[in-house]
Design a protein around this motif. Structure first.
Motif, short mmCIF file in Angstrom:
data_model
loop_
_atom_site.label_atom_id
_atom_site.label_comp_id
_atom_site.label_asym_id
_atom_site.label_seq_id
_atom_site.Cartn_x
_atom_site.Cartn_y
_atom_site.Cartn_z
N GLU A 94 -3.99 -3.34 0.55
CA GLU A 94 -2.82 -4.15 0.89
C GLU A 94 -3.23 -5.61 0.89
O GLU A 94 -4.40 -5.94 1.08
CB GLU A 94 -2.29 -3.73 2.27
N ASP B 16 -5.02 9.51 -1.10
CA ASP B 16 -4.16 9.54 -2.28
C ASP B 16 -4.90 9.02 -3.52
O ASP B 16 -4.78 9.59 -4.61
CB ASP B 16 -2.90 8.70 -2.04
N LEU B 17 -5.64 7.94 -3.34
CA LEU B 17 -6.34 7.35 -4.48
C LEU B 17 -7.52 8.21 -4.92
O LEU B 17 -7.82 8.31 -6.11
CB LEU B 17 -6.80 5.93 -4.14
N ASP C 225 2.87 8.02 -10.69
CA ASP C 225 1.71 8.38 -9.88
C ASP C 225 0.71 9.24 -10.66
O ASP C 225 -0.11 9.93 -10.07
CB ASP C 225 2.15 9.12 -8.61
N GLY D 133 -5.85 -0.47 -4.55
CA GLY D 133 -5.12 0.15 -3.45
C GLY D 133 -5.03 -0.67 -2.19
O GLY D 133 -4.32 -0.30 -1.25
N LYS E 207 3.28 6.10 -2.52
CA LYS E 207 4.16 7.11 -1.92
C LYS E 207 5.58 6.95 -2.43
O LYS E 207 6.27 7.92 -2.70
CB LYS E 207 4.13 6.98 -0.39
N GLU F 90 -4.87 7.31 4.69
CA GLU F 90 -3.85 7.96 3.87
C GLU F 90 -3.90 7.46 2.43
O GLU F 90 -3.85 8.23 1.47
CB GLU F 90 -2.46 7.72 4.46
N MET F 91 -4.02 6.13 2.26
CA MET F 91 -4.09 5.56 0.92
C MET F 91 -5.38 5.98 0.23
O MET F 91 -5.38 6.31 -0.97
CB MET F 91 -3.99 4.04 0.98
N LEU G 233 -9.23 0.31 3.14
CA LEU G 233 -8.09 1.17 2.84
C LEU G 233 -7.72 1.99 4.06
O LEU G 233 -8.59 2.45 4.81
CB LEU G 233 -8.44 2.15 1.71
N SER G 234 -6.42 2.18 4.26
CA SER G 234 -6.01 3.16 5.25
C SER G 234 -6.47 4.53 4.77
O SER G 234 -6.63 4.76 3.57
CB SER G 234 -4.49 3.14 5.42
N GLY H 17 0.79 -1.21 0.00
CA GLY H 17 0.00 0.00 0.00
C GLY H 17 0.82 1.26 0.00
O GLY H 17 0.34 2.32 -0.35
N ASN H 18 2.08 1.17 0.42
CA ASN H 18 2.93 2.36 0.45
C ASN H 18 3.61 2.64 -0.88
O ASN H 18 4.37 3.59 -1.00
CB ASN H 18 3.99 2.22 1.56
#
Length: 334
Positions: free
Chosen positions: A220, A233-234, A150, A218, A6, A229-230, A226-227, A2-3
């Motif tokens: 993990e 971003d998505l 990205d 996205g 980033k 943060e993810m 999803l977290s 998932g990272n």
């Protein structure tokens, strides 16, 4: 994994040139490209359209010579390379119609496609895993495509390949996905991505398929949510081309809220409906929206009161950033 987004963002900032003209789950049970009917029809219509004529050769030049996004109406006019027409014209000069030549050219292209795509895959495969294109290979592929990893276009590529998770394309995903796209070179992949992006702008159902794929993409491994943060971003990535009303307010709410930790699938999916129907002033919290949306609307109304200088008397210091999330919703808080 998932990272990885980033990681790509950091790597792109350090080592890759910015392309101002570009827009930017494991065990999948569906093929996103196949479900996007309009996309499939676009890619497969060449060769069965009896009205395709000399215009096709001219538009082939346009497709393969420019990165300028094409209008959806032009996307299904021609799929083959100019050289295919030339060689077939010499070999089959007695062909009764141009459509016969086009059909033969497409069939010939499909016959050699697997070999060509295998060679293309070999250029980017990981030296330690010959069945995968991993982070380094994806970065090189993006660089050759003149995109950053990205960017929205690479999300679209992952969708067209029906990639099962971030930061990798399997050999099967890569070859079968590009076969469906009718693309076997870097230039033709880039053209297909541009065509698809234009279609996504016009086709709401097609965009919905991409949007739902993005949640799975996205995740993990072995995770079902999803977290935060993810998810942020998505959301920013998938709404690159068309940004909903109040989207910046939504992101602000999520980033400032102290209790939100995760975004479940239902919340992700329903947010797209929320963006199409949301009216803050006439919002009905008795409808079957996730409680997070209720909290967002309350938050926005509270901010509007503060900004207009109207204060309430509930002794909460009129803080628009106070927590609104209903703690009883286990899918949203940790």
């Amino acid at each position: 994994m998932g990272n990885c987004l980033k990681c790509f963002q950091s790597a792109a900032e350090q080592s890759m040139p910015t392309n101002a003209s570009s827009p930017n789950s494991h065990n999948s049970n569906s093929n996103a490209c196949q479900t996007a009917t309009s996309l499939a029809n676009c890619y497969e219509s060449v060769g069965i359209n009896p009205n395709a004529n000399e215009r096709c050769a001219l538009e082939t030049d346009e497709l393969l010579s420019s990165r300028t996004p094409l209008k959806p109406a032009k996307a299904n006019n021609c799929d083959t390379k100019r050289n295919s027409f030339k060689s077939l014209g010499l070999l089959n000069g007695s062909a009764p119609t141009m459509s016969d030549i086009i059909t033969t050219a497409v069939k010939e292209s499909m016959e050699v496609s697997h070999q060509t795509l295998s060679k293309l895959f070999d250029e980017y495969k990981d030296p330690d895993d010959e069945e995968m294109i991993l982070t380094d290979g994806i970065e090189r592929l993006c660089n050759d495509l003149n995109y950053q990893p990205d960017e929205f276009a690479i999300l679209v590529l992952a969708w067209c390949l029906d990639a099962s998770q971030m930061c990798r394309f399997t050999k099967v995903e890569f070859i079968e996905g590009l076969h469906k796209m009718r693309a076997d070179t870097i230039a033709s992949i880039r053209v297909r991505l541009e065509q698809t992006i234009e279609m996504l702008k016009a086709d709401a159902e097609m965009f919905k398929q991409l949007y739902r794929f993005t949640f799975r993409f996205g995740l993990e491994p072995d995770q079902r949510v999803l977290s935060l943060e993810m998810a942020i971003d998505l959301w920013k990535l998938v709404f690159t081309v068309q940004t909903p009303d109040l989207f910046s307010n939504w992101i602000h709410f999520l980033e400032k809220h102290p209790n939100i930790r995760r975004i479940p699938k239902d919340t992700w999916n329903m947010y797209l409906n929320f963006t199409e129907q949301c009216d803050i002033q006439n919002y009905d919290d008795t409808e079957a929206w996730p409680s997070l949306f209720d909290d967002f609307v309350d938050y926005e109304k509270s901010r509007a009161l503060v900004s207009s200088g109207i204060h309430d008397d509930d002794n909460n210091n009129d803080d628009p950033l106070q927590s609104h999330v209903k703690a009883e919703d286990p899918g949203l808080v940790s």
